[in-house]
Enzyme design. Structure first.
Site, mmCIF file in Angstrom:
data_model
loop_
_atom_site.group_PDB
_atom_site.id
_atom_site.type_symbol
_atom_site.label_atom_id
_atom_site.label_comp_id
_atom_site.label_asym_id
_atom_site.label_seq_id
_atom_site.Cartn_x
_atom_site.Cartn_y
_atom_site.Cartn_z
ATOM 1 N N GLU A 505 -6.124 8.469 -6.271
ATOM 2 C CA GLU A 505 -5.756 7.094 -6.619
ATOM 3 C C GLU A 505 -4.342 6.794 -6.121
ATOM 4 O OE1 GLU A 505 -5.897 5.046 -10.876
ATOM 5 O OE2 GLU A 505 -4.280 6.529 -10.684
ATOM 6 N N ASP A 701 -8.024 1.430 -16.613
ATOM 7 C CA ASP A 701 -8.677 1.092 -15.351
ATOM 8 C C ASP A 701 -8.869 -0.414 -15.214
ATOM 9 O OD1 ASP A 701 -8.853 3.767 -14.669
ATOM 10 O OD2 ASP A 701 -10.984 3.701 -14.186
#
Length: 833
Positions: A505, A701
């Site tokens: 990420e 998220d």
């Protein structure tokens, strides 16, 4: 060679939005428009004028390909990209640039696209046909033209009995029957008699109330009119009736048209050289309403600048495309003579001079302020009236540069109104556009190559914006809160410090940021670390990346998390476009390798592709046991648009479809009242109903979704109305919780969570900087003026420890930087250099 993918039909189906007024397509030249109604939409099949790349055509018509456009309201037009080119039709001379006026019809489950072009080794035109299962392609061209036709401008009519007739121009207007296969003539060509003397071309035939109308451009004097004849059958005889539209008053030699009925109203599609007044071989499509007399004859159409359709008050209103204008004191000219696609401006030069724009929809929610992009050397005052009611007075500051000014709306109109802008004080006030409330942009950067600087709109100077962005960048990469760490002389990683690891990420985010800032040094260091420690070079995960590693490269997990792959591919394509592939890293090949390794994973023991093939949606994590669910925050449809253009992996159509599926999925994932989404959910957008703390609630998220939707809007603007509703909805919810108090975790219905998900070693609800950042970024899509309060909050926010001592340098820091990039216009599509 860079451009490796040459399919039979080009499949860059990039969706782009235009604005409503005449001309209707504002980013490229369009001519010879054939409009058809399929499945409740209007599809536009024009030719495509270009500036000639060959000397012999520098003063003549030059056309090399065809685009398709579609609309449901005749205001917002979607460009489905190039569907056919002179380079991929077997029989066409690829140097002829003669892809002139086309047509498209539907029969027996197929769409037939007819087009004229010059065959190889021949001087006369022929007519070809290409076939598709959808009105927007892909179209497969036949290997040869239709035998028996020598001419241009084909038009096909299918009568009520299902018989097909084709009409074309060539030494007069001609016609023939088509066979059921729609590719061969069923009768010998015949010349259509009974028409006036003079050059005629571009026939368009339609039926209304049992009468058949043969319409055509006709040179009555020196320029083309649009004329027509009527008959009782598709084959005539036709009786000449007169003129539909007179010659151009400004000297455009040609006109070309089609006439269709849509939602109970008839429309005339035609062209003019609006964007190229100095060269009438580069034209642009217009639309105006068309009516009939009681005897079926056509009422002559007067061309307008306003065109058709209703304009949203909360978008830019181009009042230079006026409905009416005062007799004196108003002029219209291009904003930028060097780039006429930037459109026009109006100049109010005399007290009480005015300009009127009709059919503006203010909706049911009262607007609060008006915005105008203006310029005036000495300043002035303008008044805005809606249906004869004064609604706002705007003071225009003196200055030599364009600026956006605001004023409060004193009496908010509702519903559809006509607006008038008049000069009350001063002189020589120039107006580019006006709009109400936040006025988001109406077109994406794939089309315009422009990006909105929201901070500048709020009054911050460019020097302030640049300094702030540099500081936020340095905070992430070099400051006391940095998460970027160099290793030796060639590698670096980004660490999630609170979790003591390195994640795909963060590394892929860092690569995207580096390529956006043109920092090849940072990009290459990060990629080398990823490739050495994280990417699997063989085995069932070949091409994928271990999603978490220790800072020494030891893997904490072998499996991938798909958002990393998503960002890797896109950032590598951008790196290829920006820096090429010859400086030690073949960026494009690395991107293609990730895609190929993923898409070729088949068999019962194989790990699934990170894009679920059945649903065409990104997985949460690919496994050998199937990809069970997805993550709303992984959905970035505009990234697939990038892949469709520049991955050159032979999957352009698939990636384009993935973008469409992803947008459709997001509609289902967002709560209809709060605008919140869960961290994870099923492919149909439903909740997992999992027992774990992560999954069904809006948590860490989920923060990314507002920013991701802002990116899709900024780049593609392909889902404008829904995205605007979404942006208003989620900001309304957060605002209702308190602009400076909203928390970082909620159930999707807006209720408090029963259990708080901890961050690192800390477990507490906060007004988190990461969510502050993404809630501000979504302002790019919002129409409500409260979005400016979210942006102001981000501008003023400090990246410092919370009350309990917790400081998230990684996630908060990266999201903050991305939000500043968005709102300063610095998060951009990187086109090939």
């Amino acid at each position: 060679m860079r451009h490796l993918y040459l399919g039979i039909v080009t499949l860059f189906l990039v969706i782009l939005k235009t604005y409503s007024q005449n001309p209707i397509i504002s980013h490229s030249f369009t001519a010879d428009p054939t409009a058809r109604v399929f499945d409740g939409k209007v599809y536009l099949y024009p030719s495509h004028d270009i500036k000639s790349p060959v000397e012999r055509l520098k003063d003549w018509f030059c056309m090399e390909d065809y685009h398709i456009y579609s609309s449901q309201n005749l205001v917002d037009w979607t460009d489905h990209g190039v569907i056919l080119s002179q380079n991929n039709v077997p029989w066409v001379d690829s140097e002829s640039y003669s892809m002139w006026a086309p047509d498209c019809v539907y029969k027996n489950g197929k769409y037939y696209f007819y087009f004229p072009a010059k065959p190889k080794n021949m001087k006369v035109f022929s007519v070809g046909v290409a076939v598709s299962d959808t009105p927007y392609g892909p179209f497969m061209p036949d290997w040869k033209p239709i035998e028996g036709i020598q001419g241009i401008d084909p038009c096909v009519l299918i009568d009520k009995q299902g018989s097909a007739y084709i009409y074309w121009a060539g030494n007069g207007l001609r016609m023939a029957r088509l066979k059921d296969n729609m590719k061969e003539l069923a009768s010998a060509p015949v010349l259509i008699e009974g028409l006036p003397e003079g050059f005629k071309e571009g026939p368009f035939v339609f039926e209304r109330n049992g009468k058949y109308y043969l319409t055509f451009p006709w040179v009555k004097d020196k320029m083309e009119t649009l004329a027509y004849a009527m008959g009782n059958s598709p084959s005539g005889p036709f009786e000449f009736k007169g003129i539909i539209m007179d010659e151009s008053p400004t000297g455009c030699w040609t006109n070309h048209h089609s006439i269709v009925e849509y939602n109970g109203q008839w429309y005339l599609f035609y062209h003019h050289n609006d964007f190229s007044p100095e060269a009438d071989k580069r034209r642009s499509v217009r639309i105006d309403s068309l009516t009939f007399n009681s005897d079926g004859t056509i009422v002559k159409v007067k061309p307008t600048l306003r065109g058709v359709g209703i304009t949203d008050a909360r978008m830019k209103i181009q009042i230079d495309r006026y409905s009416a204008i005062s007799k004196e004191g108003v002029s219209v000219s291009f904003v930028n003579d060097e780039n006429k696609f930037e459109g026009w401006k109006c100049r109010l030069e005399k007290i009480k001079s005015w300009i009127q724009y009709n059919r503006v929809d203010f909706g049911s929610q009262p607007v609060q302020e008006v915005k105008m992009r203006v310029k005036s050397d000495k300043g002035g005052v303008v008044k805005i009236v809606a249906d004869d009611e004064d609604i706002a007075t705007v003071k225009i500051p003196a200055g030599k540069d364009w600026c956006v000014v605001k004023a409060c709306v004193e009496k908010a109109p509702v519903g559809v109104c006509d607006i008038r802008v008049s000069l009350q004080k001063g002189a020589s006030v120039e107006i580019d556009w006006i709009g109400f409330d936040a006025v988001p942009w109406s077109a994406g950067a794939f089309e315009t190559r422009k990006y909105r600087n929201f901070f500048a709109e709020m009054g911050y100077s460019q020097a302030e914006i640049d300094a702030k962005l540099e500081k936020v960048f340095n905070d992430v990469f070099y400051g006391v809160n940095k998460v970027y760490f160099e290793v030796g002389d060639s590698m670096a990683y980004i660490s999630d410090l609170k979790n003591h690891d390195v994640r795909t990420e963060g590394l892929s985010y860092g690569m995207m940021i580096a390529v956006q800032f043109d920092r090849k040094d940072i990009f290459d260091r990060l990629w080398r670390w990823c490739k050495k420690y994280m990417q699997h070079q063989k085995g069932m995960f070949e091409g994928y990346f271990a999603w978490s590693c220790q800072t020494d490269g030891t893997r904490n997990s072998e499996g991938p998390a798909s958002d990393g792959e998503l960002y890797y591919v896109t950032s590598l394509i951008f790196a290829s476009n920006r820096w090429g592939n010859e400086s030690g890293i073949n960026y494009l090949a690395e991107a293609q390798n990730i895609l190929d390794c993923s898409m070729k994973k088949v068999g019962k023991d194989a790990v699934t592709p990170f894009i679920n093939i059945e649903h065409q949606l990104i997985t949460f994590t690919p496994t050998r046991f199937g990809a069970k669910f997805t993550d709303p925050s992984y959905h970035l449809p505009a990234f697939y648009e990038v892949w469709a253009r520049w991955a050159y992996d032979g999957r352009s159509r698939f990636w384009r479809e993935c973008a469409e599926r992803s947008r459709e999925y997001l509609h289902k994932s967002i709560h209809p009242v709060t605008g919140l989404n869960p961290d994870y959910n099923n492919y149909d957008g439903s909740l997992l109903h999992s027992d774990g703390i992560i999954g069904d609630a809006f948590r860490f998220d989920s923060w990314r979704v507002p920013m991701n939707i802002a990116l899709d809007y900024s780049w593609a603007c392909a889902d404008r109305e829904w995205q605007q509703e979404y942006g208003n909805k989620i900001q309304n919810f957060l605002y209702g919780q308190g602009l400076y108090d909203f928390k970082d975790q909620y159930n999707v219905d807006g209720s408090p969570v029963k259990e708080v998900l901890q961050a690192g070693e800390y477990k507490q609800l906060r007004h988190s900087l990461g969510l502050v950042a993404t809630a501000a970024a979504v302002s790019l899509v919002c129409t409500d003026v409260k979005c400016e309060e979210f942006v102001k909050q981000l501008w003023e926010a400090k990246h410092v420890p919370y009350e309990d001592g917790y400081l998230d340098k990684y996630y908060d820091g990266l999201l903050r930087l991305f939000a500043f990039m968005h709102l300063s216009g610095r998060y951009q599509i990187i086109f090939p250099q």
